[in-house]
Design a protein around this motif. Structure first.
Motif, PDB file in Angstrom:
ATOM      1  N   THR A 273      38.803  27.194  54.644  1.00  0.00           N
ATOM      2  CA  THR A 273      38.725  28.569  55.144  1.00  0.00           C
ATOM      3  C   THR A 273      40.108  29.221  55.157  1.00  0.00           C
ATOM      4  O   THR A 273      40.284  30.356  54.700  1.00  0.00           O
ATOM      5  CB  THR A 273      38.136  28.593  56.567  1.00  0.00           C
ATOM      6  N   ALA A 274      41.096  28.500  55.672  1.00  0.00           N
ATOM      7  CA  ALA A 274      42.458  29.033  55.739  1.00  0.00           C
ATOM      8  C   ALA A 274      43.023  29.261  54.343  1.00  0.00           C
ATOM      9  O   ALA A 274      43.700  30.262  54.087  1.00  0.00           O
ATOM     10  CB  ALA A 274      43.352  28.070  56.520  1.00  0.00           C
ATOM     11  N   LEU A 275      42.732  28.340  53.424  1.00  0.00           N
ATOM     12  CA  LEU A 275      43.242  28.456  52.060  1.00  0.00           C
ATOM     13  C   LEU A 275      42.671  29.693  51.370  1.00  0.00           C
ATOM     14  O   LEU A 275      43.391  30.438  50.689  1.00  0.00           O
ATOM     15  CB  LEU A 275      42.868  27.192  51.272  1.00  0.00           C
ATOM     16  N   ILE A 276      41.384  29.923  51.575  1.00  0.00           N
ATOM     17  CA  ILE A 276      40.747  31.101  50.992  1.00  0.00           C
ATOM     18  C   ILE A 276      41.323  32.375  51.610  1.00  0.00           C
ATOM     19  O   ILE A 276      41.643  33.340  50.907  1.00  0.00           O
ATOM     20  CB  ILE A 276      39.221  31.046  51.190  1.00  0.00           C
ATOM     21  N   ASP A 277      41.471  32.380  52.935  1.00  0.00           N
ATOM     22  CA  ASP A 277      42.001  33.561  53.622  1.00  0.00           C
ATOM     23  C   ASP A 277      43.412  33.913  53.157  1.00  0.00           C
ATOM     24  O   ASP A 277      43.776  35.084  53.057  1.00  0.00           O
ATOM     25  CB  ASP A 277      42.004  33.338  55.135  1.00  0.00           C
ATOM     26  N   GLU A 278      44.225  32.886  52.880  1.00  0.00           N
ATOM     27  CA  GLU A 278      45.603  33.129  52.429  1.00  0.00           C
ATOM     28  C   GLU A 278      45.629  33.804  51.072  1.00  0.00           C
ATOM     29  O   GLU A 278      46.519  34.613  50.786  1.00  0.00           O
ATOM     30  CB  GLU A 278      46.372  31.813  52.360  1.00  0.00           C
ATOM     31  N   GLY A 279      44.680  33.492  50.208  1.00  0.00           N
ATOM     32  CA  GLY A 279      44.585  34.136  48.904  1.00  0.00           C
ATOM     33  C   GLY A 279      45.707  33.814  47.943  1.00  0.00           C
ATOM     34  O   GLY A 279      46.009  34.605  47.051  1.00  0.00           O
ATOM     35  N   LEU A 280      46.312  32.631  48.072  1.00  0.00           N
ATOM     36  CA  LEU A 280      47.435  32.265  47.211  1.00  0.00           C
ATOM     37  C   LEU A 280      47.061  31.235  46.151  1.00  0.00           C
ATOM     38  O   LEU A 280      47.846  30.966  45.246  1.00  0.00           O
ATOM     39  CB  LEU A 280      48.587  31.702  48.070  1.00  0.00           C
ATOM     40  N   VAL A 281      45.879  30.649  46.257  1.00  0.00           N
ATOM     41  CA  VAL A 281      45.419  29.643  45.307  1.00  0.00           C
ATOM     42  C   VAL A 281      44.214  30.189  44.558  1.00  0.00           C
ATOM     43  O   VAL A 281      43.301  30.742  45.176  1.00  0.00           O
ATOM     44  CB  VAL A 281      45.036  28.332  46.038  1.00  0.00           C
ATOM     45  N   TYR A 282      44.224  30.021  43.228  1.00  0.00           N
ATOM     46  CA  TYR A 282      43.166  30.601  42.415  1.00  0.00           C
ATOM     47  C   TYR A 282      42.282  29.578  41.715  1.00  0.00           C
ATOM     48  O   TYR A 282      41.296  29.952  41.091  1.00  0.00           O
ATOM     49  CB  TYR A 282      43.764  31.546  41.363  1.00  0.00           C
ATOM     50  N   ASP A 283      42.614  28.298  41.764  1.00  0.00           N
ATOM     51  CA  ASP A 283      41.799  27.309  41.063  1.00  0.00           C
ATOM     52  C   ASP A 283      41.431  26.160  41.993  1.00  0.00           C
ATOM     53  O   ASP A 283      42.166  25.815  42.924  1.00  0.00           O
ATOM     54  CB  ASP A 283      42.523  26.780  39.822  1.00  0.00           C
ATOM     55  N   ALA A 284      40.261  25.542  41.721  1.00  0.00           N
ATOM     56  CA  ALA A 284      39.709  24.523  42.605  1.00  0.00           C
ATOM     57  C   ALA A 284      40.540  23.251  42.631  1.00  0.00           C
ATOM     58  O   ALA A 284      40.651  22.600  43.673  1.00  0.00           O
ATOM     59  CB  ALA A 284      38.273  24.208  42.178  1.00  0.00           C
ATOM     60  N   ALA A 285      41.122  22.870  41.492  1.00  0.00           N
ATOM     61  CA  ALA A 285      41.910  21.636  41.435  1.00  0.00           C
ATOM     62  C   ALA A 285      43.120  21.724  42.360  1.00  0.00           C
ATOM     63  O   ALA A 285      43.426  20.783  43.106  1.00  0.00           O
ATOM     64  CB  ALA A 285      42.354  21.361  40.006  1.00  0.00           C
ATOM     65  N   THR A 286      43.815  22.854  42.334  1.00  0.00           N
ATOM     66  CA  THR A 286      44.959  23.048  43.217  1.00  0.00           C
ATOM     67  C   THR A 286      44.520  23.086  44.670  1.00  0.00           C
ATOM     68  O   THR A 286      45.192  22.539  45.554  1.00  0.00           O
ATOM     69  CB  THR A 286      45.693  24.360  42.869  1.00  0.00           C
ATOM     70  N   ALA A 287      43.373  23.705  44.926  1.00  0.00           N
ATOM     71  CA  ALA A 287      42.849  23.761  46.294  1.00  0.00           C
ATOM     72  C   ALA A 287      42.581  22.354  46.823  1.00  0.00           C
ATOM     73  O   ALA A 287      42.918  22.034  47.966  1.00  0.00           O
ATOM     74  CB  ALA A 287      41.569  24.594  46.332  1.00  0.00           C
ATOM     75  N   ALA A 288      41.987  21.499  45.999  1.00  0.00           N
ATOM     76  CA  ALA A 288      41.706  20.120  46.414  1.00  0.00           C
ATOM     77  C   ALA A 288      42.992  19.368  46.721  1.00  0.00           C
ATOM     78  O   ALA A 288      43.073  18.618  47.695  1.00  0.00           O
ATOM     79  CB  ALA A 288      40.910  19.405  45.325  1.00  0.00           C
TER      80      ALA A 288
END
Length: 288
Positions: A181-196
């Protein structure tokens, strides 16, 4: 007499060791966010149309004296009654509203986990009765006096959220939901691999978490967040395409492809339609 829609943000979060967790206070904590967002929209008496951008799930509480129909993608709901849940959406939700004020309460993924055992992906881009999801705490709320519905609903929901707590979830899962949730709210990551990588889990596990409590795969959630943010800037700058480059868009065609995916039309057409439905007054993009 004005017709209004009152939007009450449900999510209440605090930070503990860098992880967002749901606050434990009941009515006061939730009610404070009514004033914080201040979203009470006056409308002229009579029917009007309102469009909600793609986003998280939300509860609609509809008084007996109101008539509300809705459309999501190719699904049309002729008349919504009592208490319904609009699932997580990847396209705008269009509401046709006539009559008394209705109450709209956005639900975060953590709220979802505390209110129902149904997977969010099962109701994505759909509208279902709250009781069909096992959310019984709002039964009878729509029958109360219009001025009392919001307060009573907040109290009931807060009690239900606090009572359930995180008993049905292990700590690791709760942490991953909060981190994503926090990662999405920040809006700085655009791909799932980096998010993981950032939340220290596998792409497969992140996908499982996202589908179960967010309603869509991580890539869709990240793309949706980026597009909505870019659309807001696009609107603020008088529909200037150069303003979207800071959101990772290479060119206008890249932005337009996402617009087709998340709006089903071009940004200009959607924004002009929003302006038209707001009686000529410019409608602002909101990401709550």
């Amino acid at each position: 007499m004005d017709v209004t829609m009152l939007i009450v943000p449900m999510r209440s979060t605090t930070t503990t060791d860098g992880v967002l967790v749901t606050a434990r206070s009941v009515e006061g904590e939730l009610r404070s966010r009514i004033d914080a967002l201040g979203i009470v929209h006056p409308r002229s008496t009579g029917a009007f149309e309102m469009s909600r951008l793609p986003g998280t799930a939300r509860i609609l509480i509809i008084p007996e004296s109101a008539r509300v129909s809705a459309r999501i993608r190719n699904r049309f709901y002729d008349r919504l009654t009592d208490v319904v849940v609009v699932g997580p959406s990847s396209r705008p939700v269009t509401l046709q509203i006539e009559g008394a004020p209705l109450v709209e309460i956005p639900l975060s993924p953590l709220d979802w986990a505390r209110l129902t055992t149904v997977a969010a992906t099962a109701v994505s881009d759909r509208i279902v009765g709250a009781s069909d999801l096992g959310i019984k705490c709002l039964d009878g709320v729509a029958d109360r006096e219009a001025n009392d519905i919001a307060r009573f609903a907040i109290t009931r929901l807060a009690d239900a959220v606090v009572a359930r707590g995180t008993a049905s979830l292990d700590t690791t899962t709760t942490t991953l939901i909060a981190q994503l949730t926090a990662l999405i709210d920040e809006g700085l990551v655009y791909d799932a691999a980096t998010a993981a990588e950032q939340v220290l889990t596998t792409p497969h596990n992140l996908r499982r978490i996202a589908l179960r409590w967010f309603g869509f795969p991580p890539k869709t959630l990240l793309m949706r967040r980026r597009f909505i943010a870019a659309l807001g800037r696009f609107q603020e700058t008088g529909m200037n395409f150069t303003a979207i480059t800071q959101f990772g868009y290479f060119d206008a065609s890249h932005f337009l492809r996402d617009a087709n995916r998340f709006l089903g039309t071009t940004p200009r057409r959607y924004l002009r339609r929003m302006d038209g439905s707001s009686g000529g007054k410019a409608a602002s993009i909101r990401t709550v």
